[in-house]
Design a protein around this motif. Structure first.
Motif, PDB file in Angstrom:
ATOM      1  N   UNK A   1      49.273 -82.404  81.801  1.00  0.00           N
ATOM      2  CA  UNK A   1      50.444 -83.245  81.609  1.00  0.00           C
ATOM      3  C   UNK A   1      50.439 -84.460  82.532  1.00  0.00           C
ATOM      4  N   UNK A   2      49.866 -84.298  83.727  1.00  0.00           N
ATOM      5  CA  UNK A   2      49.888 -85.401  84.690  1.00  0.00           C
ATOM      6  C   UNK A   2      48.727 -86.376  84.489  1.00  0.00           C
ATOM      7  N   UNK A   3      47.854 -86.096  83.520  1.00  0.00           N
ATOM      8  CA  UNK A   3      46.767 -87.035  83.249  1.00  0.00           C
ATOM      9  C   UNK A   3      47.283 -88.376  82.740  1.00  0.00           C
ATOM     10  N   UNK A   4      48.478 -88.388  82.142  1.00  0.00           N
ATOM     11  CA  UNK A   4      49.021 -89.643  81.620  1.00  0.00           C
ATOM     12  C   UNK A   4      49.386 -90.615  82.724  1.00  0.00           C
ATOM     13  N   UNK A   5      49.501 -90.124  83.970  1.00  0.00           N
ATOM     14  CA  UNK A   5      49.869 -90.992  85.082  1.00  0.00           C
ATOM     15  C   UNK A   5      48.651 -91.500  85.856  1.00  0.00           C
ATOM     16  N   UNK A   6      47.455 -91.067  85.473  1.00  0.00           N
ATOM     17  CA  UNK A   6      46.255 -91.578  86.127  1.00  0.00           C
ATOM     18  C   UNK A   6      45.910 -92.945  85.554  1.00  0.00           C
ATOM     19  N   UNK A   7      45.464 -93.842  86.414  1.00  0.00           N
ATOM     20  CA  UNK A   7      45.180 -95.211  85.992  1.00  0.00           C
ATOM     21  C   UNK A   7      44.049 -95.229  84.969  1.00  0.00           C
ATOM     22  N   UNK A   8      44.242 -95.837  83.799  1.00  0.00           N
ATOM     23  CA  UNK A   8      43.178 -95.870  82.786  1.00  0.00           C
ATOM     24  C   UNK A   8      42.037 -96.778  83.226  1.00  0.00           C
ATOM     25  N   UNK A   9      40.864 -96.475  82.764  1.00  0.00           N
ATOM     26  CA  UNK A   9      39.692 -97.279  83.117  1.00  0.00           C
ATOM     27  C   UNK A   9      38.757 -97.372  81.919  1.00  0.00           C
ATOM     28  N   UNK A  10      37.999 -98.437  81.872  1.00  0.00           N
ATOM     29  CA  UNK A  10      37.012 -98.663  80.820  1.00  0.00           C
ATOM     30  C   UNK A  10      35.698 -99.044  81.481  1.00  0.00           C
ATOM     31  N   UNK A  11      34.687 -98.175  81.305  1.00  0.00           N
ATOM     32  CA  UNK A  11      33.374 -98.378  81.922  1.00  0.00           C
ATOM     33  C   UNK A  11      33.500 -98.527  83.440  1.00  0.00           C
ATOM     34  N   UNK A  12      34.376 -97.698  84.026  1.00  0.00           N
ATOM     35  CA  UNK A  12      34.555 -97.708  85.470  1.00  0.00           C
ATOM     36  C   UNK A  12      35.444 -98.823  85.992  1.00  0.00           C
ATOM     37  N   UNK A  13      35.975 -99.662  85.114  1.00  0.00           N
ATOM     38  CA  UNK A  13      36.836-100.779  85.533  1.00  0.00           C
ATOM     39  C   UNK A  13      38.293-100.377  85.304  1.00  0.00           C
ATOM     40  N   UNK A  14      39.136-100.334  86.332  1.00  0.00           N
ATOM     41  CA  UNK A  14      40.550 -99.956  86.138  1.00  0.00           C
ATOM     42  C   UNK A  14      41.273-100.996  85.293  1.00  0.00           C
ATOM     43  N   UNK A  15      42.104-100.501  84.390  1.00  0.00           N
ATOM     44  CA  UNK A  15      42.817-101.376  83.458  1.00  0.00           C
ATOM     45  C   UNK A  15      44.281-101.585  83.851  1.00  0.00           C
ATOM     46  N   UNK A  16      44.648-101.160  85.064  1.00  0.00           N
ATOM     47  CA  UNK A  16      46.049-101.286  85.460  1.00  0.00           C
ATOM     48  C   UNK A  16      46.470-102.753  85.545  1.00  0.00           C
ATOM     49  N   UNK A  17      45.526-103.648  85.880  1.00  0.00           N
ATOM     50  CA  UNK A  17      45.866-105.071  85.962  1.00  0.00           C
ATOM     51  C   UNK A  17      46.240-105.614  84.589  1.00  0.00           C
ATOM     52  N   UNK A  18      45.519-105.159  83.554  1.00  0.00           N
ATOM     53  CA  UNK A  18      45.853-105.586  82.190  1.00  0.00           C
ATOM     54  C   UNK A  18      47.217-105.036  81.793  1.00  0.00           C
ATOM     55  N   UNK A  19      47.495-103.783  82.185  1.00  0.00           N
ATOM     56  CA  UNK A  19      48.789-103.184  81.859  1.00  0.00           C
ATOM     57  C   UNK A  19      49.932-103.927  82.539  1.00  0.00           C
ATOM     58  N   UNK A  20      49.673-104.519  83.716  1.00  0.00           N
ATOM     59  CA  UNK A  20      50.715-105.247  84.431  1.00  0.00           C
ATOM     60  C   UNK A  20      50.907-106.657  83.896  1.00  0.00           C
ATOM     61  N   UNK A  21      49.823-107.290  83.425  1.00  0.00           N
ATOM     62  CA  UNK A  21      49.929-108.682  82.972  1.00  0.00           C
ATOM     63  C   UNK A  21      50.210-108.803  81.487  1.00  0.00           C
ATOM     64  N   UNK A  22      49.986-107.740  80.715  1.00  0.00           N
ATOM     65  CA  UNK A  22      50.188-107.826  79.269  1.00  0.00           C
ATOM     66  C   UNK A  22      51.623-108.176  78.870  1.00  0.00           C
ATOM     67  N   UNK A  23      52.662-107.623  79.540  1.00  0.00           N
ATOM     68  CA  UNK A  23      54.026-107.990  79.127  1.00  0.00           C
ATOM     69  C   UNK A  23      54.310-109.485  79.174  1.00  0.00           C
ATOM     70  N   UNK A  24      53.638-110.200  80.087  1.00  0.00           N
ATOM     71  CA  UNK A  24      53.873-111.642  80.181  1.00  0.00           C
ATOM     72  C   UNK A  24      53.426-112.372  78.915  1.00  0.00           C
ATOM     73  N   UNK A  25      52.455-111.803  78.190  1.00  0.00           N
ATOM     74  CA  UNK A  25      51.979-112.436  76.963  1.00  0.00           C
ATOM     75  C   UNK A  25      53.022-112.383  75.854  1.00  0.00           C
ATOM     76  N   UNK A  26      53.990-111.464  75.968  1.00  0.00           N
ATOM     77  CA  UNK A  26      55.012-111.334  74.939  1.00  0.00           C
ATOM     78  C   UNK A  26      56.130-112.356  75.085  1.00  0.00           C
ATOM     79  N   UNK A  27      56.221-113.002  76.243  1.00  0.00           N
ATOM     80  CA  UNK A  27      57.284-113.983  76.468  1.00  0.00           C
ATOM     81  C   UNK A  27      56.871-115.318  75.863  1.00  0.00           C
ATOM     82  N   UNK A  28      57.694-115.927  75.023  1.00  0.00           N
ATOM     83  CA  UNK A  28      57.342-117.244  74.450  1.00  0.00           C
ATOM     84  C   UNK A  28      57.329-118.311  75.534  1.00  0.00           C
TER      85      UNK A  28
END
Length: 223
Positions: A1-28
């Motif tokens: 159950x707690x695996x959902x709180x671990x930072x996602x990664x792709x090929x060893x690169x953490x994706x938390x930065x994308x998760x933090x900056x993605x909401x800004x793309x939704x603002x016009x």
């Protein structure tokens, strides 16, 4: 159950930065036209409402903080709400990130008070009329309560969002498990899951507001 709180990664690169900056793309992005679309108008109305609510308890000296407090409010609001969508990650469930937001801003409010009104800021550690015997103990207690503020800010935001995500996963797991054996009970748990999701949307908005509101109240104490 707690695996959902671990930072996602792709090929060893953490994706938390994308998760933090993605909401800004939704603002016009703003433009120079007098008449804009409905989304831009709604965005401006929401930001104006947030700024008005946050600046109400502050005097004119604290209005300099309007940009950073409003930006933090919108940032937390978008991250908390988007984290409720399927196949997403909520960065604000990480205590390290919440403390990284809370500690510098709390320290900035404290240093502002010590620079502008040092006697009044230090006077908060010892209320007027305190008996002489209680002065050392009271100073230690007030200092501890002052230093624990950023920890309380970070833990409050982390605990509320983590508990909500865990409850949603537990009830959704129970719904899918009971679907084949007890469909009536499964429908009842599905109803509970729907109500809990509505509650979590409210919690996501309220916790973002409480986080920034407490920072504004700490600022008001020091100006």
């Amino acid at each position: 159950f707690f695996d959902q709180f671990s930072s996602p990664s792709l090929m060893g690169i953490p994706l938390i930065l994308i998760a933090m900056t993605f909401p800004a793309l939704l603002l016009p992005s703003p433009n120079n036209r007098w008449v804009t679309d409905r989304l831009s108008t709604l965005q401006l109305w929401i930001i104006n409402l947030i700024t008005k609510q946050l600046m109400t308890p502050l005097n004119k000296k604290g209005h300099k903080w309007a940009l950073i407090l409003t930006s933090l409010m919108v940032f937390l609001l978008l991250i908390n709400l988007l984290g409720l969508l399927p196949y997403t990650f909520t960065p604000t469930t990480q205590l390290s990130m919440n403390l990284a937001l809370a500690f510098p801003l709390w320290l900035a409010t404290l240093l502002t008070g010590l620079r502008n009104q040092p006697s009044i800021s230090l006077g908060h550690l010892l209320p007027e009329g305190t008996p002489t015997l209680l002065i050392p103990a009271l100073i230690m207690i007030e200092t501890t309560s002052l230093l624990i503020r950023p920890l309380a800010l970070g833990v409050r935001l982390t605990a509320n969002l983590t508990a909500g995500h865990l409850l949603i996963q537990l009830i959704s797991t129970a719904t899918t498990t009971l679907m084949s054996t007890m469909p009536v009970v499964s429908l009842l748990t599905l109803l509970v899951l729907f109500l809990l999701t509505i509650l979590e949307v409210a919690v996501a908005m309220i916790q973002a507001y409480v986080f920034v509101l407490l920072l504004s109240l700490y600022l008001q104490e020091n100006i």
